[in-house]
Design a protein around this motif. Structure first.
Motif, PDB file in Angstrom:
ATOM      1  N   PHE A  13      45.049  38.604  26.980  1.00 19.83           N
ATOM      2  CA  PHE A  13      45.421  38.998  28.336  1.00 19.83           C
ATOM      3  C   PHE A  13      45.991  40.424  28.380  1.00 19.83           C
ATOM      4  O   PHE A  13      46.455  40.947  27.368  1.00 19.83           O
ATOM      5  CB  PHE A  13      46.416  37.978  28.921  1.00 19.83           C
ATOM      6  N   CYS A  14      45.945  41.002  29.571  1.00 24.63           N
ATOM      7  CA  CYS A  14      46.365  42.389  29.786  1.00 24.63           C
ATOM      8  C   CYS A  14      47.890  42.515  29.739  1.00 24.63           C
ATOM      9  O   CYS A  14      48.597  41.662  30.267  1.00 24.63           O
ATOM     10  CB  CYS A  14      45.838  42.812  31.166  1.00 24.63           C
ATOM     11  N   ASP A  15      48.390  43.559  29.088  1.00 29.28           N
ATOM     12  CA  ASP A  15      49.827  43.854  29.140  1.00 29.28           C
ATOM     13  C   ASP A  15      50.074  45.261  29.659  1.00 29.28           C
ATOM     14  O   ASP A  15      51.169  45.799  29.495  1.00 29.28           O
ATOM     15  CB  ASP A  15      50.470  43.659  27.755  1.00 29.28           C
ATOM     16  N   GLY A  16      49.040  45.856  30.271  1.00 24.98           N
ATOM     17  CA  GLY A  16      49.212  47.184  30.865  1.00 24.98           C
ATOM     18  C   GLY A  16      48.865  48.321  29.919  1.00 24.98           C
ATOM     19  O   GLY A  16      48.902  49.491  30.310  1.00 24.98           O
ATOM     20  N   SER A  17      48.495  48.004  28.685  1.00 20.86           N
ATOM     21  CA  SER A  17      48.228  49.064  27.698  1.00 20.86           C
ATOM     22  C   SER A  17      46.968  49.876  28.010  1.00 20.86           C
ATOM     23  O   SER A  17      46.699  50.869  27.331  1.00 20.86           O
ATOM     24  CB  SER A  17      48.090  48.474  26.292  1.00 20.86           C
ATOM     25  N   HIS A  18      46.192  49.457  28.999  1.00 21.31           N
ATOM     26  CA  HIS A  18      44.987  50.220  29.370  1.00 21.31           C
ATOM     27  C   HIS A  18      45.372  51.504  30.107  1.00 21.31           C
ATOM     28  O   HIS A  18      44.525  52.367  30.319  1.00 21.31           O
ATOM     29  CB  HIS A  18      44.063  49.374  30.267  1.00 21.31           C
ATOM     30  N   SER A  19      46.620  51.616  30.471  1.00 21.26           N
ATOM     31  CA  SER A  19      47.085  52.798  31.182  1.00 21.26           C
ATOM     32  C   SER A  19      46.735  54.050  30.361  1.00 21.26           C
ATOM     33  O   SER A  19      46.980  54.098  29.150  1.00 21.26           O
ATOM     34  CB  SER A  19      48.600  52.663  31.376  1.00 21.26           C
ATOM     35  N   TRP A  77      42.173  39.323  32.071  1.00 24.43           N
ATOM     36  CA  TRP A  77      41.658  39.455  30.695  1.00 24.43           C
ATOM     37  C   TRP A  77      41.662  40.924  30.281  1.00 24.43           C
ATOM     38  O   TRP A  77      41.192  41.798  31.028  1.00 24.43           O
ATOM     39  CB  TRP A  77      40.229  38.899  30.651  1.00 24.43           C
ATOM     40  N   CYS A  78      42.179  41.207  29.116  1.00 21.00           N
ATOM     41  CA  CYS A  78      42.217  42.577  28.607  1.00 21.00           C
ATOM     42  C   CYS A  78      40.812  43.032  28.241  1.00 21.00           C
ATOM     43  O   CYS A  78      40.165  42.426  27.397  1.00 21.00           O
ATOM     44  CB  CYS A  78      43.126  42.644  27.379  1.00 21.00           C
ATOM     45  N   ALA A  79      40.331  44.086  28.900  1.00 23.74           N
ATOM     46  CA  ALA A  79      38.996  44.620  28.624  1.00 23.74           C
ATOM     47  C   ALA A  79      39.054  45.811  27.672  1.00 23.74           C
ATOM     48  O   ALA A  79      38.045  46.201  27.096  1.00 23.74           O
ATOM     49  CB  ALA A  79      38.336  45.066  29.934  1.00 23.74           C
ATOM     50  N   CYS A  80      40.262  46.389  27.509  1.00 20.06           N
ATOM     51  CA  CYS A  80      40.347  47.621  26.710  1.00 20.06           C
ATOM     52  C   CYS A  80      40.611  47.330  25.233  1.00 20.06           C
ATOM     53  O   CYS A  80      40.366  48.174  24.384  1.00 20.06           O
ATOM     54  CB  CYS A  80      41.435  48.539  27.267  1.00 20.06           C
ATOM     55  N   GLY A  81      41.137  46.135  24.928  1.00 16.48           N
ATOM     56  CA  GLY A  81      41.392  45.764  23.536  1.00 16.48           C
ATOM     57  C   GLY A  81      42.733  46.245  23.014  1.00 16.48           C
ATOM     58  O   GLY A  81      43.079  45.987  21.867  1.00 16.48           O
TER      59      GLY A  81
HETATM   60  S1  FES Z   1      42.867  45.845  30.001  1.00 19.00           S
HETATM   61 FE1  FES Z   1      43.662  45.932  27.927  1.00 19.00          FE
HETATM   62  S2  FES Z   1      45.843  46.039  28.275  1.00 19.00           S
HETATM   63 FE2  FES Z   1      45.034  45.937  30.314  1.00 19.00          FE
END
Ligand code: FES
Length: 354
Positions: free
Chosen positions: A37-43, A26-30
């Motif tokens: 879902f996460c696509d790696g954009s939290h990098s 689950w994407c936590a960063c938005g």
């Molecule tokens: S947690 Fe938001 S893209 Fe990975």
């Protein structure tokens, strides 16, 4: 760039079907373009996705605003993103102008059927069944389209009522008026108006009313057989010691300009049903849905219950039945606001909507 701050992907949760045994991130960063879902954009941020495995195949609500404290799941935090609870936008109000106003089917009492099996019901006291000091009105059962909940209005005259027992379902009571005690298998709990009471399945209970009492009762799962034992069996479930919960403003949860307090819920061991009391200011909520099946009792204030194409007025004493996922909006028209009690299955938070 380093940041701990999540951004709001959507101000509502995402309804997602998850499959038993499958793993999700689950994407936590938005910031993901593949919400929820996460696509790696939290990098480049200090945030990371929350990994989880589905225990069962089911529909779940995954947080979209990223402010939940129960990630990956919605905990209702999106309701408090602004100071005012989400109100119906102008286009929605305009689109509902031709909604049909449904009258009660028996004059001033009875049902007003809304969309999808939802209804508003003004209880008809002429339908009550009597046993000793206790009279009972059946308001929601499988015969009305409910899948899990059943809901009753009980009136107990002064004195001791007969013992009553639901073998297969927990009984969640809410005292609307009157005072006295509810006796569960020989253990007495003092009650006044707006007390919630939790009776476990298989336990007998009776009212010991100092003055006439009126209570609403959810039984869940629905217990089609009710028995009236001569004596309690003495099998009080000591694993569950808290059985009565009073309204306590210090325990109320704010939800923008609304509030709610869970009375009977998971905290005291009620795993099937949650009972809460809530306050709504003069306003018309935007259409929304819940994954749970719900019964609502209007305690004070007047307004209108809206579904996709229909509406019905509501006033104190009226009961609303909402099947799971039914789109609805409750409008409060009273300047002093509306107070209501709700009971829903499965147990959870009344703040969770989509
Ligand atoms: S947690 Fe938001 S893209 Fe990975």
């Amino acid at each position: 760039m380093k940041t701990d701050d999540s951004v709001i992907a959507k101000a509502k949760p995402f309804l997602v079907s998850v499959e038993k045994g499958r793993k999700y991130a689950w994407c936590a960063c938005g910031r993901s373009q593949k919400q929820p879902f996460c696509d790696g954009s939290h990098s480049g941020t200090t945030l990371k996705p929350v990994l989880f495995k589905a225990e069962i195949t089911e529909d779940v609500l995954l947080c979209g605003c990223k402010k939940t404290k129960a990630g990956p799941f919605c905990d209702g935090a999106h309701n408090s993103l602004q100071d005012v609870y989400e109100e119906a936008p102008d286009e929605e109000i305009a689109s509902m102008q031709n909604a049909q106003t449904i009258p009660r089917n028996k004059g001033d009492v009875g049902k007003a059927m809304l969309d999808g099996g939802a209804y508003v019901l003004t209880p008809d006291l002429a339908d009550a069944n009597r046993n000793g000091t206790l009279s009972e009105l059946s308001l929601i059962t499988h015969l009305d389209g409910a899948k899990f909940l059943s809901f009753f209005q009980l009136s107990a005259g002064a004195g001791q009522s007969p013992w009553r027992l639901h073998k297969n379902g927990d009984s969640i009571l809410f005292v609307v008026s009157g005072k006295g005690a509810v006796n569960i298998e020989g253990e007495k709990f003092d009650v006044t108006s707006e007390t919630g009471i939790f009776v476990r399945k298989g336990e007998a209970f009776r009212f010991e009313a100092a003055e006439e009492m009126c209570a609403m009762m959810a039984v869940c799962p629905e217990s089609k057989e009710v028995s009236w034992p001569d004596q309690p069996s003495g099998r009080f479930d000591r694993e569950t010691l808290i059985r009565s919960v009073a309204v306590d403003d210090t325990k109320a949860n704010a939800m923008a300009d609304r509030f709610y307090q869970v009375l009977v819920g998971e905290e005291i061991g009620s795993t099937e049903v949650t009972q809460f009391i809530g306050g709504v200011p003069k306003s018309r909520a935007a259409f929304h849905r819940h994954l749970y099946e719900e019964a609502i009792v209007i305690l004070s204030g007047v307004g209108v219950m809206w579904t996709e194409t229909r509406r019905a007025p509501v006033k104190p004493g009226d009961v609303i039945f909402l099947p799971a996922r039914q789109r609805h909006s409750l409008e409060c028209m009273s300047g002093e606001g509306m107070r209501l009690m709700g009971a829903f299955y499965p147990a959870g938070s009344p703040a969770i909507n989509y």
